[in-house]
Scaffold this motif. Structure first.
Motif, short mmCIF file in Angstrom:
data_model
loop_
_atom_site.label_atom_id
_atom_site.label_comp_id
_atom_site.label_asym_id
_atom_site.label_seq_id
_atom_site.Cartn_x
_atom_site.Cartn_y
_atom_site.Cartn_z
N ARG A 189 -2.35 11.73 -23.76
CA ARG A 189 -1.44 12.84 -23.47
C ARG A 189 -0.55 12.55 -22.26
O ARG A 189 0.64 12.83 -22.26
CB ARG A 189 -2.26 14.11 -23.20
CG ARG A 189 -2.87 14.73 -24.44
CD ARG A 189 -3.75 15.91 -24.08
NE ARG A 189 -4.35 16.52 -25.25
CZ ARG A 189 -5.30 17.43 -25.21
NH1 ARG A 189 -5.76 17.85 -24.04
NH2 ARG A 189 -5.80 17.95 -26.32
N GLU A 190 -1.17 11.96 -21.25
CA GLU A 190 -0.40 11.63 -20.05
C GLU A 190 0.67 10.60 -20.37
O GLU A 190 1.81 10.69 -19.89
CB GLU A 190 -1.34 11.14 -18.96
CG GLU A 190 -0.63 10.88 -17.64
CD GLU A 190 -1.61 10.48 -16.55
OE1 GLU A 190 -1.85 9.27 -16.41
OE2 GLU A 190 -2.12 11.38 -15.87
N ALA A 191 0.31 9.60 -21.21
CA ALA A 191 1.28 8.57 -21.58
C ALA A 191 2.44 9.18 -22.37
O ALA A 191 3.62 8.83 -22.15
CB ALA A 191 0.59 7.48 -22.41
N LEU A 192 2.12 10.10 -23.27
CA LEU A 192 3.18 10.75 -24.06
C LEU A 192 4.09 11.58 -23.16
O LEU A 192 5.31 11.61 -23.34
CB LEU A 192 2.55 11.64 -25.14
CG LEU A 192 1.84 10.91 -26.29
CD1 LEU A 192 1.16 11.89 -27.21
CD2 LEU A 192 2.84 10.04 -27.07
N GLU A 193 3.50 12.28 -22.19
CA GLU A 193 4.32 13.07 -21.27
C GLU A 193 5.24 12.18 -20.45
O GLU A 193 6.42 12.50 -20.24
CB GLU A 193 3.41 13.89 -20.36
CG GLU A 193 2.69 15.02 -21.09
CD GLU A 193 1.73 15.76 -20.18
OE1 GLU A 193 1.62 15.35 -18.99
OE2 GLU A 193 1.10 16.73 -20.64
N LEU A 194 4.71 11.05 -19.97
CA LEU A 194 5.54 10.13 -19.20
C LEU A 194 6.67 9.57 -20.05
O LEU A 194 7.82 9.44 -19.60
CB LEU A 194 4.67 8.99 -18.64
CG LEU A 194 3.68 9.38 -17.53
CD1 LEU A 194 2.80 8.20 -17.16
CD2 LEU A 194 4.42 9.90 -16.32
N THR A 195 6.35 9.22 -21.31
CA THR A 195 7.38 8.70 -22.21
C THR A 195 8.47 9.74 -22.45
O THR A 195 9.67 9.43 -22.43
CB THR A 195 6.75 8.30 -23.56
OG1 THR A 195 5.75 7.31 -23.31
CG2 THR A 195 7.81 7.73 -24.48
N ALA A 196 8.06 10.99 -22.65
CA ALA A 196 9.04 12.06 -22.88
C ALA A 196 9.91 12.26 -21.65
O ALA A 196 11.13 12.46 -21.75
CB ALA A 196 8.32 13.35 -23.25
N GLU B 223 10.63 9.98 -19.37
CA GLU B 223 11.54 8.84 -19.25
C GLU B 223 12.70 8.95 -20.23
O GLU B 223 13.85 8.69 -19.89
CB GLU B 223 10.76 7.55 -19.49
CG GLU B 223 9.76 7.22 -18.38
CD GLU B 223 8.96 5.97 -18.71
OE1 GLU B 223 9.15 5.43 -19.81
OE2 GLU B 223 8.16 5.54 -17.84
N GLU B 224 12.39 9.36 -21.47
CA GLU B 224 13.46 9.53 -22.46
C GLU B 224 14.43 10.61 -22.03
O GLU B 224 15.65 10.48 -22.21
CB GLU B 224 12.84 9.87 -23.81
CG GLU B 224 12.07 8.71 -24.44
CD GLU B 224 11.46 9.10 -25.77
OE1 GLU B 224 11.49 10.30 -26.12
OE2 GLU B 224 10.93 8.20 -26.47
N ALA B 225 13.90 11.70 -21.47
CA ALA B 225 14.79 12.77 -21.02
C ALA B 225 15.66 12.29 -19.87
O ALA B 225 16.85 12.62 -19.79
CB ALA B 225 13.94 13.98 -20.58
N ALA B 226 15.05 11.49 -18.97
CA ALA B 226 15.82 10.98 -17.85
C ALA B 226 16.92 10.02 -18.32
O ALA B 226 18.07 10.08 -17.87
CB ALA B 226 14.89 10.27 -16.86
N HIS B 227 16.58 9.13 -19.28
CA HIS B 227 17.60 8.21 -19.82
C HIS B 227 18.69 8.98 -20.54
O HIS B 227 19.87 8.65 -20.45
CB HIS B 227 16.92 7.21 -20.76
CG HIS B 227 16.02 6.24 -20.04
ND1 HIS B 227 16.31 5.72 -18.80
CD2 HIS B 227 14.83 5.67 -20.41
CE1 HIS B 227 15.36 4.90 -18.41
NE2 HIS B 227 14.41 4.87 -19.38
N GLY B 228 18.27 10.01 -21.29
CA GLY B 228 19.27 10.80 -22.01
C GLY B 228 20.22 11.51 -21.06
O GLY B 228 21.42 11.59 -21.27
#
Length: 213
Positions: free
Chosen positions: A192-199, A201-206
């Motif tokens: 769950r923590e990894a998924l939250e971090l990925t989300a 990062e994607e939001a930050a890149h977007g």
């Protein structure tokens, strides 16, 4: 300042290990109680559903009996009217037919009263089941939320312990004592923590791409 004695350091390490083991034991015991409560509530819900199905089957059976009685009463009333048009020789048969019709009419009323009673019971059972279902859903949601907080607390304790190199052996022993259940909790929280971090990062890149545009 005098240097700390080796014995004092060892005592502190033993005390820390005892606290960690006790914390994990308490958390695991709470988690097991939550699972047991959920299982009990599920059984109660299944029992309520079974009782509701039985009441609905009774209602269908009584409805079929009532319809059959209506048809019988209708045929007997037709027979009685035909006998009334016959000669006086058929008077006794006509009277008997009227008596039979009255008896069946009484049976029909009895069936109708039973049907109304069953219908009231069914309505009450359905209302009760809906209330119980709402209570069960609320309890399940509460226990799920509590279990989630416990899992997060366990995961935070393990993460904090991992940052302390002198706790590696104690942490490994505690995880081993926790068994598959504890390992499953840790793996799930890590995912769950990894998924939250990925989300994030994607939001930050977007967001960065949108600013560049």
């Amino acid at each position: 300042m005098a240097p700390e004695s080796p014995r004092s350091g060892a005592d502190g390490e033993v005390q820390s290990e005892g606290i960690d083991a006790l914390s994990l034991g308490i958390l695991e015991d709470r988690f097991q109680r939550v699972l047991a409560d959920n299982a009990k509530l599920t059984k109660e819900l299944e029992a309520a559903n079974k009782e509701l199905r039985v009441l609905r089957e009774d209602e269908e059976e009584l409805t079929m009996t009532w319809k059959a009685s209506v048809a019988v009463a209708s045929r007997q009333k037709t027979t009685a009217h035909g006998l009334a048009r016959n000669a006086q020789v058929d008077a006794r048969a006509r009277t008997a037919g009227l008596v039979d019709a009255a008896r069946h009419a009484q049976e029909l009323q009895d069936v109708h009263r039973r049907l109304k009673s069953v219908n009231r019971q069914l309505s009450f059972a359905q209302e009760l089941q809906e209330k119980q279902l709402g209570v069960v859903e609320q309890k399940i949601a509460t226990r799920s939320s509590r279990a989630r907080r416990i899992e997060q607390a366990i995961y935070r304790l393990v993460v904090e312990a991992q940052s302390e190199s002198d706790l590696d052996e104690a942490l490994s022993a505690a995880v081993a004592r926790g068994g598959p259940l504890l390992r499953s909790v840790l793996a799930r929280e890590a995912q769950r923590e990894a998924l939250e971090l990925t989300a994030q990062e994607e939001a930050a890149h977007g967001g960065g791409a949108a600013d560049d545009a």
